[in-house]
Design a protein around this motif. Structure first.
Motif, PDB file in Angstrom:
ATOM      1  N   ALA A   1       0.791  -1.236   0.000  1.00  0.00           N
ATOM      2  CA  ALA A   1       0.000   0.000   0.000  1.00  0.00           C
ATOM      3  C   ALA A   1       0.825   1.290   0.000  1.00  0.00           C
ATOM      4  O   ALA A   1       0.467   2.230  -0.709  1.00  0.00           O
ATOM      5  CB  ALA A   1      -0.972  -0.017   1.179  1.00  0.00           C
ATOM      6  N   PRO A   2       1.910   1.417   0.779  1.00  0.00           N
ATOM      7  CA  PRO A   2       2.653   2.685   0.739  1.00  0.00           C
ATOM      8  C   PRO A   2       3.235   2.985  -0.644  1.00  0.00           C
ATOM      9  O   PRO A   2       3.171   4.127  -1.109  1.00  0.00           O
ATOM     10  CB  PRO A   2       3.758   2.484   1.785  1.00  0.00           C
ATOM     11  N   LEU A   3       3.786   1.979  -1.303  1.00  0.00           N
ATOM     12  CA  LEU A   3       4.294   2.182  -2.659  1.00  0.00           C
ATOM     13  C   LEU A   3       3.160   2.445  -3.636  1.00  0.00           C
ATOM     14  O   LEU A   3       3.283   3.266  -4.554  1.00  0.00           O
ATOM     15  CB  LEU A   3       5.095   0.962  -3.122  1.00  0.00           C
ATOM     16  N   HIS A   4       2.051   1.754  -3.439  1.00  0.00           N
ATOM     17  CA  HIS A   4       0.867   1.972  -4.278  1.00  0.00           C
ATOM     18  C   HIS A   4       0.398   3.412  -4.170  1.00  0.00           C
ATOM     19  O   HIS A   4       0.027   4.046  -5.169  1.00  0.00           O
ATOM     20  CB  HIS A   4      -0.248   1.013  -3.863  1.00  0.00           C
ATOM     21  N   SER A   5       0.425   3.959  -2.962  1.00  0.00           N
ATOM     22  CA  SER A   5      -0.004   5.341  -2.759  1.00  0.00           C
ATOM     23  C   SER A   5       0.884   6.304  -3.523  1.00  0.00           C
ATOM     24  O   SER A   5       0.403   7.240  -4.185  1.00  0.00           O
ATOM     25  CB  SER A   5       0.008   5.676  -1.265  1.00  0.00           C
ATOM     26  N   LEU A   6       2.197   6.094  -3.456  1.00  0.00           N
ATOM     27  CA  LEU A   6       3.120   6.961  -4.179  1.00  0.00           C
ATOM     28  C   LEU A   6       2.919   6.826  -5.689  1.00  0.00           C
ATOM     29  O   LEU A   6       2.915   7.827  -6.421  1.00  0.00           O
ATOM     30  CB  LEU A   6       4.557   6.628  -3.800  1.00  0.00           C
TER      31      LEU A   6
ATOM     32  N   GLY B   1      -5.328  -4.497   3.073  1.00  0.00           N
ATOM     33  CA  GLY B   1      -5.791  -4.654   4.444  1.00  0.00           C
ATOM     34  C   GLY B   1      -4.682  -5.073   5.390  1.00  0.00           C
ATOM     35  O   GLY B   1      -3.609  -4.485   5.403  1.00  0.00           O
ATOM     36  N   TYR B   2      -4.949  -6.107   6.168  1.00  0.00           N
ATOM     37  CA  TYR B   2      -4.020  -6.541   7.198  1.00  0.00           C
ATOM     38  C   TYR B   2      -3.023  -7.587   6.706  1.00  0.00           C
ATOM     39  O   TYR B   2      -2.319  -8.195   7.514  1.00  0.00           O
ATOM     40  CB  TYR B   2      -4.789  -7.078   8.404  1.00  0.00           C
ATOM     41  N   GLY B   3      -2.968  -7.802   5.405  1.00  0.00           N
ATOM     42  CA  GLY B   3      -1.977  -8.724   4.872  1.00  0.00           C
ATOM     43  C   GLY B   3      -0.568  -8.219   5.121  1.00  0.00           C
ATOM     44  O   GLY B   3      -0.317  -7.017   5.152  1.00  0.00           O
ATOM     45  N   SER B   4       0.360  -9.139   5.296  1.00  0.00           N
ATOM     46  CA  SER B   4       1.758  -8.788   5.514  1.00  0.00           C
ATOM     47  C   SER B   4       2.581  -9.244   4.317  1.00  0.00           C
ATOM     48  O   SER B   4       2.413 -10.369   3.844  1.00  0.00           O
ATOM     49  CB  SER B   4       2.295  -9.456   6.774  1.00  0.00           C
TER      50      SER B   4
ATOM     51  N   PRO C   1      -0.591  -3.851  13.482  1.00  0.00           N
ATOM     52  CA  PRO C   1      -1.838  -4.569  13.207  1.00  0.00           C
ATOM     53  C   PRO C   1      -1.597  -5.933  12.572  1.00  0.00           C
ATOM     54  O   PRO C   1      -2.362  -6.871  12.784  1.00  0.00           O
ATOM     55  CB  PRO C   1      -2.578  -3.642  12.234  1.00  0.00           C
ATOM     56  N   GLN C   2      -0.518  -6.043  11.780  1.00  0.00           N
ATOM     57  CA  GLN C   2      -0.227  -7.307  11.103  1.00  0.00           C
ATOM     58  C   GLN C   2       0.306  -8.364  12.061  1.00  0.00           C
ATOM     59  O   GLN C   2       0.187  -9.555  11.800  1.00  0.00           O
ATOM     60  CB  GLN C   2       0.806  -7.080   9.990  1.00  0.00           C
TER      61      GLN C   2
ATOM     62  N   GLY D   1      -0.179   1.000   6.674  1.00  0.00           N
ATOM     63  CA  GLY D   1      -1.460   1.692   6.541  1.00  0.00           C
ATOM     64  C   GLY D   1      -2.605   0.734   6.298  1.00  0.00           C
ATOM     65  O   GLY D   1      -3.437   0.944   5.412  1.00  0.00           O
ATOM     66  N   ALA D   2      -2.680  -0.317   7.118  1.00  0.00           N
ATOM     67  CA  ALA D   2      -3.630  -1.407   6.885  1.00  0.00           C
ATOM     68  C   ALA D   2      -5.087  -0.953   6.889  1.00  0.00           C
ATOM     69  O   ALA D   2      -5.914  -1.494   6.163  1.00  0.00           O
ATOM     70  CB  ALA D   2      -3.437  -2.497   7.945  1.00  0.00           C
ATOM     71  N   GLN D   3      -5.420   0.030   7.711  1.00  0.00           N
ATOM     72  CA  GLN D   3      -6.808   0.451   7.845  1.00  0.00           C
ATOM     73  C   GLN D   3      -7.192   1.575   6.885  1.00  0.00           C
ATOM     74  O   GLN D   3      -8.339   2.023   6.880  1.00  0.00           O
ATOM     75  CB  GLN D   3      -7.072   0.906   9.282  1.00  0.00           C
ATOM     76  N   LEU D   4      -6.271   2.013   6.065  1.00  0.00           N
ATOM     77  CA  LEU D   4      -6.519   3.168   5.213  1.00  0.00           C
ATOM     78  C   LEU D   4      -7.019   2.769   3.835  1.00  0.00           C
ATOM     79  O   LEU D   4      -6.702   1.684   3.331  1.00  0.00           O
ATOM     80  CB  LEU D   4      -5.228   3.982   5.061  1.00  0.00           C
ATOM     81  N   GLN D   5      -7.808   3.662   3.249  1.00  0.00           N
ATOM     82  CA  GLN D   5      -8.262   3.449   1.879  1.00  0.00           C
ATOM     83  C   GLN D   5      -7.095   3.659   0.927  1.00  0.00           C
ATOM     84  O   GLN D   5      -6.436   4.701   0.964  1.00  0.00           O
ATOM     85  CB  GLN D   5      -9.379   4.442   1.547  1.00  0.00           C
ATOM     86  N   PRO D   6      -6.784   2.680   0.081  1.00  0.00           N
ATOM     87  CA  PRO D   6      -5.666   2.861  -0.852  1.00  0.00           C
ATOM     88  C   PRO D   6      -5.892   4.067  -1.762  1.00  0.00           C
ATOM     89  O   PRO D   6      -7.014   4.360  -2.174  1.00  0.00           O
ATOM     90  CB  PRO D   6      -5.674   1.554  -1.659  1.00  0.00           C
TER      91      PRO D   6
END
Length: 309
Positions: A27-32, A49-52, A257-258, A282-287
């Motif tokens: 998710a962090p890379l996806h956001s960028l 989500g909560y995947g690691s 969370p993970q 950022g598991a709980q955040l909207q991508p």
């Protein structure tokens, strides 16, 4: 006819919708990447989500998305181990970019599993490793995005890759990257001001994911209880760690969370240390383009809220 020509100028799009199929691992890379692609296209995200990324199990839908990709962005082999085999079987036209190889990144070596206390003999993973020599990605701490200065380098690299594969929208990618660079610089200064009052207060993280964040903001971490999610300390080790936490005045123990093993509550009992959560993904955040900024601000708030008196 003149009126028609004027209307044509007004409605001519400033950029073309991209058909480039971009897949991002976490998710962090996806956001960028989503920020760089804003107004042109939307990348696909694998780990939600909560995947690691340490333990994620690929679904058939994930495999299908990968097989159709033109560009795959991931940190690299030290992090998303589940992707190593699928990426080797991708069609020849897919470009796979390990962002840990981005030029100019500040890379930190993986912290040693333990470091001896010269007086007591207790062990804890500690900061302080600038003397290590990094020779391969296997020795690098892969959580590179948790330093906004690194995130700025990642944004520039993502924009370069997108512009090469989709030159028609290259100017848009570069403009988005420039705007993101400014926003990340502002975020960096904001977090520095916010965290300054708690810089000298000791804390411990359960899983060793925050070295880049700690180093960037000169936080007083004593390190991590475990260096990987698969290495849990035993009962004797927990007792030794509890004694060290008391002796060094650790105010907070942070988990993720993970990874929320029940033994973290056992570890904290009788130490006076508070429990709180830090989330490197950022598991709980909207991508989306704002997720990176929301994640970093949430982690800074969690640190300040737990560490302040």
């Amino acid at each position: 006819m003149a009126a028609v020509a004027v209307l044509a100028l007004v409605w001519t799009p400033l950029h073309a919708a991209s058909t480039l199929r971009v897949v991002v691992s976490i998710a962090p890379l996806h956001s960028l990447a989503a920020g760089v692609m804003r107004g042109v296209g939307t990348p696909k995200l694998i780990v939600r989500g909560y995947g690691s990324p340490h333990t994620y199990q690929m679904r058939p839908s994930d495999a299908a998305v990968l097989q159709a990709a033109d560009l795959v962005l991931w940190v690299g082999e030290p992090l998303e181990t589940f992707l190593q085999k699928p990426l080797r079987s991708l069609p020849g036209q897919a470009r796979v970019v390990a962002l840990i190889e981005t030029p100019g990144l500040e890379l930190l070596p993986i912290r040693a599993a333990t470091s001896r206390d010269a007086h007591e003999g207790h062990e804890i993973s500690r900061s302080g490793n600038s003397g290590h020599d990094i020779h391969s990605s296997a020795t690098i701490d892969p959580h590179i995005w948790l330093d906004p200065a690194n995130a700025r380098k990642l944004v520039a690299q993502i924009a370069r890759e997108l512009s090469t594969l989709d030159p028609e929208n290259g100017a848009r990618y570069q403009a988005n990257a420039a705007a993101l660079d400014t926003s990340l610089d502002e975020l960096d200064r904001e977090l520095g001001r916010q965290l300054a009052p708690v810089r000298d207060i000791p804390f411990v993280v359960f899983h060793d994911a925050f070295q880049y964040f700690e180093r960037r903001y000169e936080l007083h971490t004593l390190g991590a209880i475990q260096t990987g999610p698969e290495r849990l300390p035993g009962a004797r080790r927990l007792q030794e760690l509890r004694q060290q936490i008391v002796r060094q005045g650790v105010r907070c123990i942070f988990h993720e969370p993970q990874f929320e093993p029940p033994l973290i509550k056992v570890l904290a009992q009788g130490t006076g240390a508070r429990l709180a959560t830090l989330d490197p993904l950022g598991a709980q955040l909207q991508p989306g383009p704002q997720a990176y900024f929301e994640m970093m601000r949430a982690n800074a708030r969690a640190l300040v809220d737990c560490l302040r008196p």
